[in-house]
Scaffold this motif. Structure first.
Motif, PDB file in Angstrom:
ATOM      1  N   ILE A  67       0.772  -1.221   0.027  1.00 54.40           N
ATOM      2  CA  ILE A  67       0.119   0.127   0.044  1.00 54.40           C
ATOM      3  C   ILE A  67       0.711   1.455  -0.112  1.00 54.40           C
ATOM      4  CG2 ILE A  67      -2.177  -0.846   0.714  1.00 54.40           C
ATOM      5  CD1 ILE A  67      -1.624  -0.485   3.562  1.00 54.40           C
ATOM      6  N   VAL A  68       2.017   1.285   0.446  1.00 49.28           N
ATOM      7  CA  VAL A  68       3.028   2.406   0.512  1.00 49.28           C
ATOM      8  C   VAL A  68       4.526   1.542   0.443  1.00 49.28           C
ATOM      9  CG1 VAL A  68       3.973   4.368   1.832  1.00 49.28           C
ATOM     10  CG2 VAL A  68       1.511   3.539   2.223  1.00 49.28           C
ATOM     11  N   PHE A  70       8.590   2.838   0.350  1.00 51.06           N
ATOM     12  CA  PHE A  70       9.259   3.982   0.911  1.00 51.06           C
ATOM     13  C   PHE A  70      10.964   3.754   0.705  1.00 51.06           C
ATOM     14  CE2 PHE A  70       7.838   1.044   4.378  1.00 51.06           C
ATOM     15  CZ  PHE A  70       9.007   0.660   4.982  1.00 51.06           C
ATOM     16  N   TYR A  77       8.437   8.485   0.126  1.00 50.04           N
ATOM     17  CA  TYR A  77       7.546   7.444   0.047  1.00 50.04           C
ATOM     18  C   TYR A  77       6.281   7.745  -0.998  1.00 50.04           C
ATOM     19  CZ  TYR A  77       4.554  10.158   3.507  1.00 50.04           C
ATOM     20  OH  TYR A  77       3.835  11.120   3.878  1.00 50.04           O
ATOM     21  N   ARG A  78       5.664   6.875  -1.606  1.00 48.75           N
ATOM     22  CA  ARG A  78       4.379   7.111  -2.140  1.00 48.75           C
ATOM     23  C   ARG A  78       3.705   5.683  -2.141  1.00 48.75           C
ATOM     24  NH1 ARG A  78       4.858   4.464  -6.945  1.00 48.75           N
ATOM     25  NH2 ARG A  78       6.707   3.370  -7.522  1.00 48.75           N
ATOM     26  N   GLY A  79       2.251   6.105  -2.365  1.00 48.61           N
ATOM     27  CA  GLY A  79       1.157   5.077  -2.325  1.00 48.61           C
ATOM     28  C   GLY A  79       1.496   4.202  -3.867  1.00 48.61           C
ATOM     29  N   GLU A  80       1.196   2.827  -3.869  1.00 52.19           N
ATOM     30  CA  GLU A  80       1.139   2.092  -4.870  1.00 52.19           C
ATOM     31  C   GLU A  80       0.186   2.381  -5.994  1.00 52.19           C
ATOM     32  OE1 GLU A  80       2.700  -1.892  -6.438  1.00 52.19           O
ATOM     33  OE2 GLU A  80       3.664   0.050  -5.366  1.00 52.19           O
ATOM     34  N   ILE A  82      -2.182   1.440  -8.718  1.00 51.21           N
ATOM     35  CA  ILE A  82      -2.932   0.673  -9.052  1.00 51.21           C
ATOM     36  C   ILE A  82      -3.168   0.289 -10.630  1.00 51.21           C
ATOM     37  CG2 ILE A  82      -5.070  -0.935  -8.728  1.00 51.21           C
ATOM     38  CD1 ILE A  82      -4.812  -0.079  -5.551  1.00 51.21           C
ATOM     39  N   GLU A 114     -10.385   2.633  -1.574  1.00 55.76           N
ATOM     40  CA  GLU A 114     -10.293   2.709  -3.087  1.00 55.76           C
ATOM     41  C   GLU A 114      -9.250   1.679  -3.444  1.00 55.76           C
ATOM     42  OE1 GLU A 114     -12.018   4.531  -5.061  1.00 55.76           O
ATOM     43  OE2 GLU A 114     -13.067   5.073  -3.354  1.00 55.76           O
ATOM     44  N   THR A 115      -8.365   1.343  -2.639  1.00 54.41           N
ATOM     45  CA  THR A 115      -7.425   0.543  -2.965  1.00 54.41           C
ATOM     46  C   THR A 115      -8.151  -1.189  -3.340  1.00 54.41           C
ATOM     47  OG1 THR A 115      -5.732   1.455  -1.255  1.00 54.41           O
ATOM     48  CG2 THR A 115      -5.217  -0.957  -2.093  1.00 54.41           C
ATOM     49  N   LYS A 118     -10.726  -0.112  -6.554  1.00 56.43           N
ATOM     50  CA  LYS A 118     -10.023   0.396  -7.835  1.00 56.43           C
ATOM     51  C   LYS A 118      -9.837  -0.978  -8.949  1.00 56.43           C
ATOM     52  CE  LYS A 118      -8.044   3.291 -10.412  1.00 56.43           C
ATOM     53  NZ  LYS A 118      -8.922   4.481 -10.967  1.00 56.43           N
ATOM     54  N   ASP A 246       4.881  -3.404   8.252  1.00 60.34           N
ATOM     55  CA  ASP A 246       6.243  -2.963   7.199  1.00 60.34           C
ATOM     56  C   ASP A 246       7.433  -3.973   6.926  1.00 60.34           C
ATOM     57  OD1 ASP A 246       4.803  -0.419   7.758  1.00 60.34           O
ATOM     58  OD2 ASP A 246       6.566   0.567   8.246  1.00 60.34           O
ATOM     59  N   ARG A 257       4.960  -0.855   3.096  1.00 59.73           N
ATOM     60  CA  ARG A 257       3.832  -1.214   4.031  1.00 59.73           C
ATOM     61  C   ARG A 257       2.922  -1.964   3.339  1.00 59.73           C
ATOM     62  NH1 ARG A 257       2.710   3.751   7.397  1.00 59.73           N
ATOM     63  NH2 ARG A 257       4.592   2.743   8.495  1.00 59.73           N
ATOM     64  N   ARG A 259      -0.341  -4.768   3.124  1.00 63.21           N
ATOM     65  CA  ARG A 259      -1.351  -5.506   4.011  1.00 63.21           C
ATOM     66  C   ARG A 259      -1.691  -6.807   3.587  1.00 63.21           C
ATOM     67  NH1 ARG A 259      -7.071  -2.766   2.371  1.00 63.21           N
ATOM     68  NH2 ARG A 259      -7.296  -2.977   0.305  1.00 63.21           N
TER      69      ARG A 259
ATOM     70  N   MET B   1      -5.857   8.346  -7.769  1.00 61.24           N
ATOM     71  CA  MET B   1      -6.733   7.527  -6.966  1.00 61.24           C
ATOM     72  C   MET B   1      -6.398   8.067  -5.598  1.00 61.24           C
ATOM     73  SD  MET B   1      -6.330   3.611  -6.432  1.00 61.24           S
ATOM     74  CE  MET B   1      -5.740   3.326  -4.697  1.00 61.24           C
ATOM     75  N   ARG B   2      -7.347   8.259  -4.696  1.00 57.73           N
ATOM     76  CA  ARG B   2      -7.246   8.337  -3.286  1.00 57.73           C
ATOM     77  C   ARG B   2      -6.820   7.213  -2.545  1.00 57.73           C
ATOM     78  NH1 ARG B   2     -12.420   8.717  -1.049  1.00 57.73           N
ATOM     79  NH2 ARG B   2     -12.025   6.867   0.535  1.00 57.73           N
ATOM     80  N   ASN B   3      -5.740   7.163  -1.687  1.00 61.56           N
ATOM     81  CA  ASN B   3      -5.204   6.182  -0.979  1.00 61.56           C
ATOM     82  C   ASN B   3      -5.268   6.489   0.564  1.00 61.56           C
ATOM     83  OD1 ASN B   3      -3.654   4.339   0.424  1.00 61.56           O
ATOM     84  ND2 ASN B   3      -2.296   3.987  -1.284  1.00 61.56           N
ATOM     85  N   ILE B   6      -2.280   6.178   2.948  1.00 61.10           N
ATOM     86  CA  ILE B   6      -0.957   7.137   2.917  1.00 61.10           C
ATOM     87  C   ILE B   6      -0.808   8.009   4.005  1.00 61.10           C
ATOM     88  CG2 ILE B   6       0.149   9.051   1.673  1.00 61.10           C
ATOM     89  CD1 ILE B   6       0.382   6.998  -0.252  1.00 61.10           C
ATOM     90  N   LEU B  51       8.471   4.727   9.097  1.00 56.94           N
ATOM     91  CA  LEU B  51       8.645   3.825   7.960  1.00 56.94           C
ATOM     92  C   LEU B  51       9.613   2.744   8.277  1.00 56.94           C
ATOM     93  CD1 LEU B  51       9.055   6.707   5.305  1.00 56.94           C
ATOM     94  CD2 LEU B  51       7.006   5.546   6.084  1.00 56.94           C
ATOM     95  N   GLY B  52       9.142   1.613   8.194  1.00 59.45           N
ATOM     96  CA  GLY B  52      10.184   0.292   8.417  1.00 59.45           C
ATOM     97  C   GLY B  52       9.640  -0.326   9.715  1.00 59.45           C
ATOM     98  N   ARG B  53       9.009   0.438  10.615  1.00 59.50           N
ATOM     99  CA  ARG B  53       8.569  -0.171  11.736  1.00 59.50           C
ATOM    100  C   ARG B  53       7.388  -0.500  11.940  1.00 59.50           C
ATOM    101  NH1 ARG B  53      12.565  -1.363  15.882  1.00 59.50           N
ATOM    102  NH2 ARG B  53      14.322  -0.073  15.426  1.00 59.50           N
ATOM    103  N   GLY B  54       6.412   0.283  11.174  1.00 61.43           N
ATOM    104  CA  GLY B  54       5.021  -0.142  11.270  1.00 61.43           C
ATOM    105  C   GLY B  54       4.224   0.881  11.846  1.00 61.43           C
TER     106      GLY B  54
END
Lengths: 330, 280
Positions: A67-68, A70, A77-80, A82, A114-115, A118, A246, A257, A259, B1-3, B6, B51-54
Motif C-alpha cells: 500500500i506504501v 518507501f 514514500y508513495r502509494g502504490e 494500481i 479505494e485500494t 479500484k 512494514d 507497507r 496489507r 486515486m485516493r489512498n 498514505i 517507515l519500516g517499523r509499522g
C-alpha cells in the motif's frame, strides 16, 4: 426468439476471442483440485469444476498487497499505483460472484477503500451453472443455482452445450463477438438441482438465533476440535480481515507497507499493547467467526456473509463442518 | 486515486518525558496545507507510524482548540513505540487520520463532570479536560480521578497540579504501589470515588457525566461502580482500546459484536457497551 448455445468443444475458441480484449481469468485443474488463474492457453480453462481452492477475492484483495513504498535513506514514500486492466472472469459460479458483492459492500460501507474498489473496475463476469456436490449449501443462504444476479453473461449447461444468456450491454457485445461459434438451441428454463447439504432453516431469522446463542455449548464443542489454523479464513470468499505491517528489503534502504490476509482465529488477532487479548478462548474465536458470517455483518439487502461455497468444510484441517455447527443452533 | 493508507509527515516540535517509559510529543505537519486541513475532535485517534517499523493507533492527547500543533502521549511498549520514544526534536513521525468518533462536549455543558483515568488512559481524556477547563464557567464541578501503578507511572504531573488550581476543580490521585516519598493514596481508582462525592446510596447522580479511560479491567470495575453509585449508563462514557490496523472499519481487528471501535467508537456510552453481544 430461439436461444443460442455454445457447444462445449468451442470453449477454447470462445476464450481466445475474449483474450483479444481482456485478461481472462477462469478455473483450471491443479492436481485433484481447481484454481482460478489468468488463462494463457485457452485449452486449460474448464467450465466443469466443483469449486476452486481459493475464491475470487485474491484478485481484489491479494494475499499480500503493497500500500506504501518507501526509502529509509531518502525518506521518500508513495502509494502504490494500481493499474486496472479489463478482465473477464469466465465460468464463475453464482455464489462466487455473490461473495464478491459482499466484499464490495464491506469495502464501500462507510469510508470506501479505494485500494480495493479500484480493482473492481472494468470487471466482466461470465457465469456458469453447476451441480452442487456434498459440500455446497448455497441454497440455504439464499443463493439457489438459478440466481444470475450481477452476471454479464450466464452459461447454463445442457449435455454438450451451454445456453448463452447475455444480461448486460457488455454481455451482448461478447455474445456478438462469439456469433460464429454459437448454434441455435431450444433449451429453455433452468434445470432443477437439489442440494444435499442444507441448513435446517433458511437464513431469515438466523441473526436473532445468534443473539440468543452466545453461550450455546456448540462453541466449546467445536473449539475442542479446532486448531485455530485459520484455513477457514484464507479460503473463505468473504473473509477480508487484514493486517498492516512494514517490510524492509534486507541489505537495502527500500521497504514497503503491506496489507496481508489475517485470521480472527489467531490468538494475536485481538492483542493490544498492554497485553490484553479480547478473545483469549478458542471458543470465543470460533463463535466470533461464525457470528461475523451470519449475524454481525449483513449486506444492504440484509444477506449474510456466508455464500455456502463449502470451502471451509472441504479444507478444514479438523473436519469441522459449518453446516453441522449451524444446524446445532437452529 | 485516493489512498487512505498514505500517511503525512509531522515534525516533532518538542518531546517531553512524562515517566521513565512515556513521552509526550508535540507535532506539526511539515506541509502547511495538510496542517490547514487537519481538524480533529476530542477523543479521536491517529494511525501513527515510522517507515519500516509499522503503524499503531494512538489517541490525540491535546485539545482540538489548539490549532498550532497536536500532541501524542506514547509509552514505549514494543518495537514501534520503542523506536518512537527514541526520537528527538526535529525528527519526523508519520500520521494519518483523525479517526473515530468523539467525546460529547457541548452536550455536557452545565453539568458536573468526573474524569476517571488509569495509567496512560489519561491521555485520551486530556484534550477534553483542557477544553472544559478553558471554558470552566460553562460547566459545573469537575473531578479528575487518576490512578497509576506507581508514583513513577503518573503522567502529566505538572498539569494535574495546574488543573487542581482551577476553581471548582478537584484532582484525586492514587497508586497501586507506593514508593519512597509518596504521601498520597494507595489503592484502586474506584477507592477515590468517596472523596469525590460518589457514593452508593447517595441518590441519583443525574447532573453528572463521567468519562473513563484505562485498561479494560479498570473500565469494567469503574463503570459498574458508577452505576451502583447512581449514574445512569447513558451518562458514563468510556473509550475502548483495540489494535486497529486500518482506522476505517475494514481490517476487522476492532470488531466487537456488530460495532467497529475505529468508526463507531472509540467513545461509547456505557449504555451502548452493556448492550454488546460480545464481552468488551
Amino acid at each position: 426468439m430461439a436461444s443460442k448455445a455454445l457447444p462445449k468443444d468451442k470453449i477454447p475458441q470462445a476464450v481466445s476471442i475474449l483474450k483479444k480484449q481482456y485478461k481472462v481469468i477462469g478455473a483450471t485443474p491443479k492436481g485433484k483440485n481447481f484454481v482460478f488463474k489468468e488463462i494463457e492457453d485457452p485449452n486449460e480453462v474448464t467450465l466443469d469444476y466443483n469449486t476452486t481452492i481459493l475464491p475470487l477475492k485474491k484478485f481484489f484483495l491479494p494475499p499480500r498487497e503493497v500500500i506504501v513504498e518507501f526509502n529509509l535513506q531518502s525518506k521518500e514514500y508513495r502509494g502504490e499505483d494500481i493499474k486496472v486492466e479489463p478482465k473477464v472472469f469466465f465460468g464463475i459460479h453464482n455464489y462466487e460472484l455473490q461473495a464478491v458483492f459482499r466484499l464490495d459492500f464491506a469495502f464501500k460501507n462507510g469510508v470506501s477503500d479505494e485500494t480495493y474498489l479500484k480493482k473492481r473496475e472494468k470487471n466482466v463476469f461470465i457465469g456458469v451453472s453447476y451441480i452442487p456436490d456434498d459440500f455446497h449449501f448455497s441454497e440455504s443462504v439464499g443463493i439457489p443455482t438459478d440466481l444470475k444476479e450481477g452476471f454479464d453473461i450466464f452459461l447454463t449447461r445442457y449435455d454438450s452445450h451451454y445456453r448463452v444468456e447475455a444480461m448486460t450491454e457488455k454481455g451482448r457485445e461478447i455474445e456478438n463477438a462469439w456469433e460464429e461459434l454459437l448454434v441455435p438451441c431450444d433449451y429453455e428454463g433452468d434445470p432443477v438441482v437439489h442440494f444435499k447439504n442444507k441448513l435446517k432453516q433458511s437464513v431469515a431469522g438466523i441473526r436473532e438465533i445468534f443473539h440468543g446463542a452466545y453461550n450455546h455449548p456448540i462453541w466449546k464443542e467445536t473449539a475442542r476440535k479446532c486448531y485455530s489454523c485459520g484455513t477457514c479464513n484464507l479460503v473463505c470468499p468473504t473473509c477480508y480481515c487484514f493486517d498492516v505491517s512494514d517490510e524492509v528489503i534486507l541489505g537495502t534502504d527500500k521497504g514497503v507497507r503491506a496489507r496481508r490476509w489475517d485470521s480472527c482465529q489467531a490468538l494475536v488477532f485481538t492483542k493490544v499493547a498492554g497485553g490484553d487479548v479480547f478473545r483469549e478462548k478458542r471458543y470465543d474465536r470460533v463463535r466470533h467467526r461464525m457470528s461475523r458470517k451470519f449475524a454481525y455483518i449483513m449486506d444492504e439487502k440484509d444477506r449474510p456473509f456466508c455464500v455456502g461455497c463449502g470451502r471451509c468444510v472441504r479444507q478444514c484441517t479438523a473436519d469441522i463442518n459449518i453446516v453441522d455447527v449451524m444446524n446445532a443452533l437452529l | 486515486m485516493r489512498n487512505d493508507y498514505i500517511p503525512y509527515p509531522a515534525r516533532i516540535v518538542s518531546a517531553r518525558d512524562e515517566t521513565y517509559d512515556t513521552k509526550t510529543f508535540r507535532l506539526k505537519f511539515t506541509e502547511p496545507s495538510v496542517a490547514e486541513d487537519f481538524n480533529f475532535k476530542q477523543g479521536q485517534f491517529l494511525e501513527v507510524s515510522l517507515l519500516g517499523r509499522g503503524e499503531a493507533p494512538i489517541s490525540i492527547c491535546s485539545s482540538p482548540l489548539e490549532r498550532e500543533y497536536f500532541e501524542l502521549n506514547i509509552r514505549s511498549v514494543g518495537s514501534l513505540t520503542g523506536a518512537i520514544c527514541r526520537l528527538k526534536e526535529g525528527d519526523i513521525l508519520y500520521v494519518r487520520g483523525p479517526y473515530g468518533n468523539s467525546f460529547p462536549f457541548k452536550e455536557v455543558k452545565g453539568r458536573d463532570l468526573v474524569f476517571i483515568a488509569g495509567g496512560i488512559g489519561l491521555a485520551p481524556l486530556r484534550g477534553l479536560i483542557q477544553m472544559v477547563l478553558k471554558n470552566k464557567k460553562d460547566f459545573g464541578n469537575v473531578s479528575i480521578l487518576y490512578g497509576a501503578k506507581s508514583p513513577e507511572d503518573l503522567c502529566f504531573r505538572d498539569e494535574l497540579e495546574q488543573w487542581s488550581e482551577v476553581e471548582g476543580t478537584s484532582v484525586y490521585q492514587t497508586v497501586d504501589r507506593a514508593s519512597d516519598g509518596w504521601n498520597g493514596r494507595v489503592g484502586l481508582v474506584t477507592e477515590l470515588y468517596e472523596a469525590a462525592g460518589i457514593e452508593e446510596g447517595a441518590g441519583e447522580m443525574s447532573n453528572t457525566t463521567a468519562f473513563l479511560c484505562g485498561p479494560p479491567v479498570m473500565i469494567r470495575f469503574a463503570a459498574r461502580k458508577l452505576k451502583a453509585c447512581g449514574f445512569k449508563p447513558g451518562n458514563i462514557y468510556v473509550t475502548l482500546e483495540r489494535y486497529m490496523k486500518c482506522g476505517i472499519g475494514k481490517c476487522g481487528h476492532c470488531n466487537i459484536g456488530g460495532v467497529f471501535v475505529c468508526v463507531d467508537g472509540p467513545v461509547f456510552s456505557w449504555e451502548h457497551v452493556e448492550g454488546f453481544t460480545e464481552d468488551f
